[in-house]
Design a protein around this motif. Sequence first.
Motif, mmCIF file in Angstrom:
data_model
loop_
_atom_site.group_PDB
_atom_site.id
_atom_site.type_symbol
_atom_site.label_atom_id
_atom_site.label_comp_id
_atom_site.label_asym_id
_atom_site.label_seq_id
_atom_site.Cartn_x
_atom_site.Cartn_y
_atom_site.Cartn_z
ATOM 1 N N GLY A 54 74.306 56.394 33.000
ATOM 2 C CA GLY A 54 73.205 56.405 31.627
ATOM 3 C C GLY A 54 73.843 57.511 30.642
ATOM 4 N N ALA A 57 75.634 55.807 27.650
ATOM 5 C CA ALA A 57 74.642 54.968 27.019
ATOM 6 C C ALA A 57 73.639 55.373 26.058
ATOM 7 C CB ALA A 57 74.070 54.072 27.937
ATOM 8 N N ASN A 152 79.747 54.179 38.715
ATOM 9 C CA ASN A 152 79.161 55.082 39.550
ATOM 10 C C ASN A 152 78.666 54.290 40.867
ATOM 11 O OD1 ASN A 152 79.120 56.882 37.974
ATOM 12 N ND2 ASN A 152 76.997 57.033 37.466
#
Length: 377
Positions: A54, A57, A152
């Motif tokens: 994340g 992003a 990941n």
Amino acid sequence: MRLQDQKRIVIKIGSATLVDEKTGRLRAAWLQTLIDDIAMLKAQGKEVLIVSSGAIALGRRRTHLPAGKLKLEESQAAAAIGQIALGEAYADALHKVDLTAGQILLTFEDTEERRRYLNARATLTKLLELDAVPIINENDTVATSEIKFGDNDRLAARVATMISADCLILLSDIDGLYTAPPATNPDAEHIPIIEHITPAIEAMAGSAGSSLAKGGMTTKIAAAKIAVNAGANMIIANGGDYNPLKALMEGGKCSWFTAVANPITQRKRWINGHLEPQGILTLDDGAVRALLSGKSLLPAGVKALDGNFAKGDAVIIRRLDGQEIARGLIGYDRTEADQIIGHKSSDIPALLGYDGRPELIHRDDMVLRDHEPVTPI
Ligand code: GLU
């Protein structure tokens, strides 16, 4: 298989689950329900580690970088900005339930090099002892694309094996493995338990993924191979709804990959999880039988070599039909190995001009992998 029975759990949260694809914002309300679930697991005496995507992003939205594929330095800058927001979001959400976060950013070398691997493991173990919740991500700000996990899923599998987790949960936008991509194929069937990762299972993976998710199913299967061979179960579940772990505790839909029965030693876990083996050895049937009965690999049984490996590098060991049966650290460089394969170990001194070790890969440096038995014809 039940989540209730797993003690040390690594939870991987994908970007598509954590970040709203349309707005690029963190799904804060959802995150709090996930953390509530983690508090529940911890109250039951479980240890929990989080591997969270994340950063890129989140950072991307804050920088207003253009849509489409980012250049390396753009994604590194986005990660630098986004990782702070990500860590803060976890720390805040954990704080609300009286838990403490500890952030660890790992690079590829941190898991591939033995000394750094042990160092990272010591830090993670200490964090667990201190009752903190480790929040782990790849250190995207310094990793270049050639030497990067990039996804990941495999990073989480490496972390799970590094700290001998019982279970790895991949929370993503799909509730498990299907026989075909369910979005495009109405006949796709969900597979609740996978006991062996056969070539057929690998073929089902395809490479579906959303615009935020890096991995798709292929990296999830790669993660499963690392995890199960090291003795950890793995779950693929849809994390998008509120309280995703509570749902799993209550028997929610998911796919379980079951750990192999004989877990291996710590050092062998490290060998098993190598992400970039440098070579491939193909063995004749006799050598395969010898390996499976626990013997070292001698040069005589090797039919073919591939790759430019050096002494000490990790290599893949295959049988004649191409199926991988083991991994190991090879005792000879490629040029030396070329000269001794197919020969008796007693010929090694004459072939190489020095008294080399009799085995190409010692059994202590080798891990047998879960594989399909040969079907008798
Ligand atoms: N490390 C990347 C990030 O935090 C994510 C990699 C992935 O999505 O698997 O943005």
